[in-house]
Design a protein around this motif. Structure first.
Motif, short mmCIF file in Angstrom:
data_model
loop_
_atom_site.label_atom_id
_atom_site.label_comp_id
_atom_site.label_asym_id
_atom_site.label_seq_id
_atom_site.Cartn_x
_atom_site.Cartn_y
_atom_site.Cartn_z
N ASP A 1 6.81 47.31 63.96
CA ASP A 1 5.53 48.01 63.83
C ASP A 1 4.44 47.40 64.70
O ASP A 1 3.31 47.89 64.71
N HIS A 2 4.72 46.32 65.41
CA HIS A 2 3.73 45.66 66.24
C HIS A 2 3.93 45.97 67.72
O HIS A 2 5.05 46.01 68.21
N ARG A 3 2.82 46.20 68.41
CA ARG A 3 2.81 46.34 69.86
C ARG A 3 1.85 45.28 70.39
O ARG A 3 0.71 45.18 69.93
N THR A 4 2.29 44.50 71.36
CA THR A 4 1.50 43.38 71.84
C THR A 4 1.33 43.44 73.35
O THR A 4 2.28 43.70 74.09
N TRP A 5 0.09 43.18 73.79
CA TRP A 5 -0.22 43.10 75.22
C TRP A 5 -0.73 41.70 75.53
O TRP A 5 -1.30 41.02 74.67
N VAL A 6 -0.54 41.27 76.78
CA VAL A 6 -0.99 39.94 77.17
C VAL A 6 -1.76 40.01 78.49
O VAL A 6 -1.56 40.92 79.30
N GLY A 7 -2.64 39.04 78.70
CA GLY A 7 -3.34 38.87 79.97
C GLY A 7 -2.92 37.54 80.57
O GLY A 7 -2.73 36.55 79.84
N ALA B 1 7.03 29.71 65.87
CA ALA B 1 7.78 30.44 64.84
C ALA B 1 7.00 31.66 64.36
O ALA B 1 7.58 32.74 64.14
N TRP B 2 5.68 31.51 64.23
CA TRP B 2 4.86 32.65 63.80
C TRP B 2 4.94 33.78 64.81
O TRP B 2 5.14 34.94 64.45
N TRP B 3 4.80 33.45 66.10
CA TRP B 3 4.86 34.48 67.14
C TRP B 3 6.24 35.14 67.18
O TRP B 3 6.36 36.35 67.40
N SER C 1 5.90 30.04 74.34
CA SER C 1 5.20 28.76 74.40
C SER C 1 3.73 28.97 74.75
O SER C 1 2.84 28.36 74.14
N CYS C 2 3.47 29.86 75.71
CA CYS C 2 2.08 30.16 76.09
C CYS C 2 1.32 30.81 74.95
O CYS C 2 0.16 30.48 74.69
N LEU C 3 1.96 31.76 74.28
CA LEU C 3 1.31 32.41 73.15
C LEU C 3 0.96 31.41 72.06
O LEU C 3 -0.11 31.48 71.46
N ALA C 4 1.87 30.47 71.81
CA ALA C 4 1.59 29.44 70.82
C ALA C 4 0.39 28.60 71.24
O ALA C 4 -0.49 28.27 70.42
N ASP C 5 0.29 28.27 72.54
CA ASP C 5 -0.84 27.49 73.04
C ASP C 5 -2.16 28.24 72.86
O ASP C 5 -3.18 27.65 72.48
#
Length: 248
Positions: free
Chosen positions: A132-138, A122-124, A93-97
């Motif tokens: 093949d994706h690596r994702t980091w968040v702050g 849905a995209w996230w 939800s946060c990533l979508a925002d």
């Protein structure tokens, strides 16, 4: 506004599209790897008891890339892995925002107009499921994701030494807290630990992001005119950058 990355830019601040919560000034930046279970690969092995990532491995499940080691643990101390369904749901939800806010602020990042919350979620979900994706968040002081960046690995055997930085996004209310350079530095350390020798990215020509990448040591390849469409239908140029991390 960028074609596929969006460090801090000037612009009016809009609230999150989800439940209202003030984005506090960040006193201690937290950047961590965000990994969801993925069909056929990308499943996380447990983190250590202190919440760090030392000794953590990732099963890549990436066919066609002989000899690639499993991704190394995140480089900075104190990073934690997300391993609860509740956390994953909230984080989606946060990533979508964040995505919606950046597009509303002028970043195309694949959209001409801002997606709905359902479309962004849905995209996230699909993006994070790609092995093949690596994702980091702050995160802000409340633990809410306000920034993210990803690395797209190359599944081709002749490209196992390179990767592309994609979807560098910072919510407008969280800019000025050095999330963008922090995420980029984290990705570079990870890439070096993975023995990657070349990173690439693209951004809108003439944008603030373009000048930031130069400041951060990226080299320009050139610009492609009319590469991306923006709100209103205009076509804008995209500048391609690369950074060499050392001999493989």
């Amino acid at each position: 506004m960028t074609s596929d990355s969006h460090p801090p830019t000037r612009g009016e601040s809009l609230p999150f599209t989800g439940p209202k919560r003030t984005v506090a000034t960040v006193t201690a930046m937290r950047i961590e790897p965000l990994t969801f279970p993925a069909p056929g690969g990308g499943a996380l092995v447990s983190s250590n008891a202190r919440g760090g990532t030392a000794g953590t491995t990732l099963r890549s499940g990436r066919p066609g890339v002989p000899g690639r080691p499993s991704p190394a643990a995140a480089p900075a101390a104190g990073l934690s892995l997300l391993d609860s369904l509740a956390a994953r749901t909230a984080d989606l939800s946060c990533l979508a925002d964040v995505l919606i806010d950046c597009v509303q602020g002028g970043a195309s990042v694949g959209w001409v107009k801002a997606p709905t919350k359902e479309q962004a979620t849905a995209w996230w979900s699909a993006f994070l499921a790609d092995p093949d994706h690596r994702t980091w968040v702050g995160r802000d002081d409340a633990g809410r994701i306000v920034a993210t960046a990803s690395l797209a690995l190359t599944s081709k055997a002749n490209g196992a030494h390179r990767a592309e930085v994609v979807k560098l996004l910072v919510h407008r209310q969280a800019r000025g807290n050095k999330f963008a350079p922090g995420l980029m530095a984290t990705i570079e350390r990870f890439a070096k630990a993975e023995r990657l020798s070349l990173l690439t990215l693209d951004t809108e020509t003439g944008s603030l992001a373009e000048s930031l990448y130069r400041r951060w040591g990226w080299s320009e390849v050139g610009a492609i005119p009319g590469f991306a469409k923006v709100a209103g239908g205009a076509l804008v140029s995209t500048t391609i950058f690369y950074k060499q991390l050392g001999a493989r």
